[in-house]
Structures are given as structure tokens and as C-alpha cells.
Design an enzyme around this catalytic site. Structure first.
Site, PDB file in Angstrom:
ATOM      1  N   ASP A  33       4.351  -3.907  12.891  1.00  0.00           N
ATOM      2  CA  ASP A  33       3.501  -2.921  13.059  1.00  0.00           C
ATOM      3  C   ASP A  33       2.577  -2.759  14.035  1.00  0.00           C
ATOM      4  O   ASP A  33       1.987  -3.797  14.416  1.00  0.00           O
ATOM      5  CB  ASP A  33       2.755  -2.818  11.566  1.00  0.00           C
ATOM      6  CG  ASP A  33       1.908  -1.421  11.087  1.00  0.00           C
ATOM      7  OD1 ASP A  33       2.453  -0.748  10.088  1.00  0.00           O
ATOM      8  OD2 ASP A  33       1.083  -1.036  12.103  1.00  0.00           O
ATOM      9  N   ILE A  34       2.420  -1.511  14.656  1.00  0.00           N
ATOM     10  CA  ILE A  34       1.595  -1.402  15.890  1.00  0.00           C
ATOM     11  C   ILE A  34       0.287  -1.516  15.584  1.00  0.00           C
ATOM     12  O   ILE A  34      -0.384  -2.000  16.519  1.00  0.00           O
ATOM     13  CB  ILE A  34       1.964  -0.005  16.395  1.00  0.00           C
ATOM     14  CG1 ILE A  34       1.482   0.082  17.819  1.00  0.00           C
ATOM     15  CG2 ILE A  34       1.042   0.989  15.743  1.00  0.00           C
ATOM     16  CD1 ILE A  34       2.344   1.466  18.496  1.00  0.00           C
ATOM     17  N   GLU A  99       1.871   7.729   5.838  1.00  0.00           N
ATOM     18  CA  GLU A  99       1.790   8.647   6.985  1.00  0.00           C
ATOM     19  C   GLU A  99       3.011   9.014   7.884  1.00  0.00           C
ATOM     20  O   GLU A  99       3.111  10.170   8.321  1.00  0.00           O
ATOM     21  CB  GLU A  99       0.964   7.719   8.037  1.00  0.00           C
ATOM     22  CG  GLU A  99      -0.264   7.232   7.905  1.00  0.00           C
ATOM     23  CD  GLU A  99      -1.120   6.261   8.535  1.00  0.00           C
ATOM     24  OE1 GLU A  99      -0.559   5.759   9.627  1.00  0.00           O
ATOM     25  OE2 GLU A  99      -2.395   5.970   8.274  1.00  0.00           O
ATOM     26  N   HIS A 104       9.633   3.191   4.110  1.00  0.00           N
ATOM     27  CA  HIS A 104       9.473   1.895   4.967  1.00  0.00           C
ATOM     28  C   HIS A 104       8.760   0.966   3.789  1.00  0.00           C
ATOM     29  O   HIS A 104       8.072   1.510   2.986  1.00  0.00           O
ATOM     30  CB  HIS A 104       8.732   1.864   6.084  1.00  0.00           C
ATOM     31  CG  HIS A 104       7.134   2.778   5.932  1.00  0.00           C
ATOM     32  ND1 HIS A 104       7.334   4.281   6.118  1.00  0.00           N
ATOM     33  CD2 HIS A 104       6.142   2.392   5.894  1.00  0.00           C
ATOM     34  CE1 HIS A 104       6.257   4.803   5.935  1.00  0.00           C
ATOM     35  NE2 HIS A 104       5.257   3.710   5.974  1.00  0.00           N
ATOM     36  N   HIS A 106       6.046  -2.454   3.690  1.00  0.00           N
ATOM     37  CA  HIS A 106       5.369  -3.103   4.642  1.00  0.00           C
ATOM     38  C   HIS A 106       5.303  -4.749   4.241  1.00  0.00           C
ATOM     39  O   HIS A 106       5.431  -4.764   3.118  1.00  0.00           O
ATOM     40  CB  HIS A 106       3.787  -2.465   4.385  1.00  0.00           C
ATOM     41  CG  HIS A 106       3.393  -1.449   4.640  1.00  0.00           C
ATOM     42  ND1 HIS A 106       2.623  -1.231   6.150  1.00  0.00           N
ATOM     43  CD2 HIS A 106       3.789  -0.210   4.358  1.00  0.00           C
ATOM     44  CE1 HIS A 106       2.426  -0.023   6.263  1.00  0.00           C
ATOM     45  NE2 HIS A 106       2.951   0.872   5.198  1.00  0.00           N
TER      46      HIS A 106
HETATM   47  P1  AMP Z   1       2.102   4.326   6.071  1.00  0.00           P
HETATM   48  O1  AMP Z   1       0.895   4.699   5.786  1.00  0.00           O
HETATM   49  O2  AMP Z   1       2.638   3.332   4.762  1.00  0.00           O
HETATM   50  O3  AMP Z   1       3.110   5.560   6.254  1.00  0.00           O
HETATM   51  O4  AMP Z   1       2.376   3.488   7.081  1.00  0.00           O
HETATM   52  C1  AMP Z   1       2.816   3.886   8.412  1.00  0.00           C
HETATM   53  C2  AMP Z   1       2.647   2.414   9.464  1.00  0.00           C
HETATM   54  O5  AMP Z   1       3.400   2.775  10.496  1.00  0.00           O
HETATM   55  C3  AMP Z   1       1.111   2.216   9.631  1.00  0.00           C
HETATM   56  O6  AMP Z   1       0.793   0.833   9.385  1.00  0.00           O
HETATM   57  C4  AMP Z   1       1.008   2.277  11.366  1.00  0.00           C
HETATM   58  O7  AMP Z   1       0.380   1.393  11.890  1.00  0.00           O
HETATM   59  C5  AMP Z   1       2.657   2.178  11.682  1.00  0.00           C
HETATM   60  N1  AMP Z   1       3.095   2.649  12.851  1.00  0.00           N
HETATM   61  C6  AMP Z   1       2.783   4.002  13.409  1.00  0.00           C
HETATM   62  N2  AMP Z   1       3.669   4.229  14.196  1.00  0.00           N
HETATM   63  C7  AMP Z   1       4.228   2.984  14.935  1.00  0.00           C
HETATM   64  C8  AMP Z   1       5.054   2.560  15.848  1.00  0.00           C
HETATM   65  N3  AMP Z   1       5.539   3.415  16.884  1.00  0.00           N
HETATM   66  N4  AMP Z   1       5.335   1.402  15.718  1.00  0.00           N
HETATM   67  C9  AMP Z   1       5.066   0.457  14.775  1.00  0.00           C
HETATM   68  N5  AMP Z   1       4.375   0.745  13.597  1.00  0.00           N
HETATM   69  C10 AMP Z   1       3.898   1.995  13.710  1.00  0.00           C
END
Ligand code: AMP
Length: 122
Positions: A33-34, A99, A104, A106
Site C-alpha cells: 500500500d502506498i 476509495e 481488494h 488489505h
Molecule cells: P480502500 O479505502 O479500501 O479502497 O483502500 C484503498 C487503498 O489503496 C488505500 O489504503 C490507499 O493507500 C491505497 N492506494 C491508492 N493508490 C495506490 C497506489 N497507486 N499504490 C498502492 N496503494 C494505493
């Protein structure tokens, strides 16, 4: 709601933007995760175009589902997380603050992860 092919994870799957890859097979891609929320914070996404847990669970094939969930376990094994444990979480929809509209999971680990959700909800 239909799948939006412009979402960031779709772009990662197509190789249009980079990721910090942890694992990949025919069914899943895992990357860090970024914006990590724990010492280990890996995202695991299916290769297919699914919006959410709800979409994946209701429309993916049995092969895609078993391949995907086996990949999650392989990531945990690869990272050596069995002994101390880990948490798998999926946000679905607005109340869960999803988001990115590509399904996905986590994978959190590397410390005591505390409560499942914030205190005081009920
Ligand atoms: P969610 O709220 O469950 O949709 O989580 C989306 C996740 O994607 C968040 O934890 C972000 O930090 C992560 N994220 C967004 N863009 C990227 C990216 N380019 N590379 C890795 N993680 C990302």
C-alpha cells in the site's frame, strides 16, 4: 454501478503505473500500500474486473475465487506472517470508505493491530 476501467488498480494491472509488487499469479496481484497503516500493509487484488467484495463474491467464477483466496494465503506465507498473525480486511462501499473501485483485500501485520473497528460505534 459498472466497473470503471480508469481506476488506479486497473491501471496498475495494465502496467500503466508502477506498483511495489509482492506477489503475482494468474489470479491475483499483491503490492505494498502506498500509504501503509501498519508495518506490513499489502493490497491483494484479483486480475479480473470486479468493483468490490460484493461484486466479486456474486459474479466471479469458482476458479477465480479459489485462485484469488489461495493467493492471499500464499502472500501471508511468503511474508512469514503465520506465527504472529495478520488481519485481512475489505472495505465495501461508502460506509466502509472504499476509495478504489476495484476489489481488494488489505493484509495488515507486523504489530499488535488493536481493535477491529474504531471504538464507540455501538
Ligand atoms: P480502500 O479505502 O479500501 O479502497 O483502500 C484503498 C487503498 O489503496 C488505500 O489504503 C490507499 O493507500 C491505497 N492506494 C491508492 N493508490 C495506490 C497506489 N497507486 N499504490 C498502492 N496503494 C494505493
Amino acid at each position: 454501478m459498472s466497473y470503471n476501467t480508469d481506476n488506479i488498480f486497473a491501471k496498475i494491472l495494465r502496467g500503466e503505473i508502477p506498483c511495489d509488487k509482492v506477489y503475482e499469479d494468474d489470479y491475483a496481484l499483491a503490492f505494498n500500500d502506498i500509504s501503509p497503516q501498519a508495518p506490513v500493509h499489502v493490497l491483494i487484488i484479483p486480475k479480473g474486473a470486479y468493483i468490490s467484495f460484493d461484486d466479486f463474491s456474486s459474479t466471479a467464477s469458482a476458479e477465480e475465487m479459489s485462485g484469488f483466496y489461495q493467493a492471499v494465503q500464499k502472500v501471508a506465507t511468503q511474508l512469514g506472517l503465520q506465527q504472529n498473525g495478520y488481519r485481512v480486511l475489505s472495505n465495501m462501499g461508502a460506509d466502509a470508505h472504499q476509495e478504489v473501485p476495484h476489489y481488494h483485500l488489505h493484509l495488515f501485520a507486523g504489530c499488535d493491530l488493536g481493535r477491529m473497528v474504531k471504538a464507540g460505534l455501538v
